[in-house]
Design an enzyme around this catalytic site. Sequence first.
Site, mmCIF file in Angstrom:
data_model
loop_
_atom_site.group_PDB
_atom_site.id
_atom_site.type_symbol
_atom_site.label_atom_id
_atom_site.label_comp_id
_atom_site.label_asym_id
_atom_site.label_seq_id
_atom_site.Cartn_x
_atom_site.Cartn_y
_atom_site.Cartn_z
ATOM 1 N N ALA A 1 -33.264 20.199 24.219
ATOM 2 C CA ALA A 1 -32.751 20.733 25.187
ATOM 3 C C ALA A 1 -31.459 21.747 24.755
ATOM 4 C CB ALA A 1 -32.209 19.859 26.238
ATOM 5 N N LEU B 1 -33.191 22.091 18.449
ATOM 6 C CA LEU B 1 -32.169 20.972 19.108
ATOM 7 C C LEU B 1 -32.855 20.533 20.384
ATOM 8 C CD1 LEU B 1 -28.984 22.849 18.066
ATOM 9 C CD2 LEU B 1 -29.802 20.935 16.882
ATOM 10 N N GLY C 1 -50.286 21.808 12.805
ATOM 11 C CA GLY C 1 -50.871 23.111 12.488
ATOM 12 C C GLY C 1 -51.650 23.884 13.842
ATOM 13 N N ASN D 1 -36.502 19.837 13.089
ATOM 14 C CA ASN D 1 -35.710 19.527 14.098
ATOM 15 C C ASN D 1 -34.491 18.749 13.565
ATOM 16 O OD1 ASN D 1 -36.756 16.701 13.904
ATOM 17 N ND2 ASN D 1 -38.132 16.939 15.346
ATOM 18 N N GLY E 1 -42.099 21.521 19.930
ATOM 19 C CA GLY E 1 -41.422 22.284 18.820
ATOM 20 C C GLY E 1 -42.796 23.030 18.272
ATOM 21 N N ASP E 2 -43.950 22.527 18.108
ATOM 22 C CA ASP E 2 -45.029 23.457 17.771
ATOM 23 C C ASP E 2 -45.016 24.724 18.534
ATOM 24 O OD1 ASP E 2 -45.465 21.451 15.962
ATOM 25 O OD2 ASP E 2 -46.919 20.249 17.255
ATOM 26 N N ASP F 1 -55.195 14.172 19.733
ATOM 27 C CA ASP F 1 -54.126 13.381 20.399
ATOM 28 C C ASP F 1 -54.672 12.462 21.232
ATOM 29 O OD1 ASP F 1 -52.210 15.017 19.017
ATOM 30 O OD2 ASP F 1 -51.657 16.236 20.579
ATOM 31 N N GLU G 1 -48.336 17.453 7.192
ATOM 32 C CA GLU G 1 -49.539 16.726 7.780
ATOM 33 C C GLU G 1 -50.657 16.550 6.987
ATOM 34 O OE1 GLU G 1 -48.632 15.858 12.475
ATOM 35 O OE2 GLU G 1 -50.054 17.487 11.674
ATOM 36 N N GLY H 1 -49.257 17.430 28.755
ATOM 37 C CA GLY H 1 -50.114 17.711 27.433
ATOM 38 C C GLY H 1 -49.515 18.563 26.451
#
Length: 286
Positions: free
Chosen positions: A216, A214, A33, A177, A244-245, A5, A132, A280
Amino acid sequence: SSNMDLISYVPRLPQLGETLHGTTFSMGFGGKGANQAVSGARLGARVSMVSKVGDDMFGKSTIENYARCGVDTEHVLVEAGASTGVAPICVDPEGNNSIVIVSGANLLLTPAELDARRALFGSAKVLVCQQEIEATTTAHALQLGREEGTITVLNPAPASGPLPREVVSACDVICPNEVEVAQLTGVAVDSDEAAVHAARKLLELGARAVVITLGAGGCLVAEGESVSRVEAPRVDVVDTVGAGDCFIGTMAVRLARGDSLVDACRVAVRVASVSVQRRGTQISYP
């Protein structure tokens, strides 16, 4: 997937053709992943990563990071002449983000290399896949997991349109999502009713359960005729990258430990809510 990232913190997300001055830059280990694997390992699970990196400095440091985080690296392959995946990310002061993924070596992982690791699939309680890597490789991984009796989880991200029925039907849990589920089903998720409608479409394609995250708003869980809404605690959001991960990694750990899907999602929402209060990606995971 294993990515590096490249994170820029900006006063707002740029418009088309616009150049902005950022405030801070950082690099971190990512890939959906990878994030999900590290999230699970930090919660004490035994996690093995099946992935491919390039023979460059990012690939070497990615493998070292997995080892530091307690993730088994035996099945992280190095592709000569390839670049490790990267993900340039912009984050605004509200924690909103935009991400571009350059997959690199991730796309070179093959179904044959998965077949050589069938015993690993058979020994796992939960298999978590993303989009991915090459679609044919993801589909093959899900099929292997199904054949070996492993709980199969698909995070269909990034989503680019409907998935083949044979992919959806190989999922014990499919977890998009609200943006991704709209791309998968054509249903804009602008209400709880719309979320239920979108989930039903995925169930009709053969998924055994659907979890729609979703933000929040927590998540919606659909299993058969049962639909549950799991609310998220209210927190001060700093950075949503990787939340989400974190949710999916936590959910997988709880499923492996025998929780029901709804109970697993309740824990996952709470853990992900902790991660968004820190900057992060992997470094924000509790």
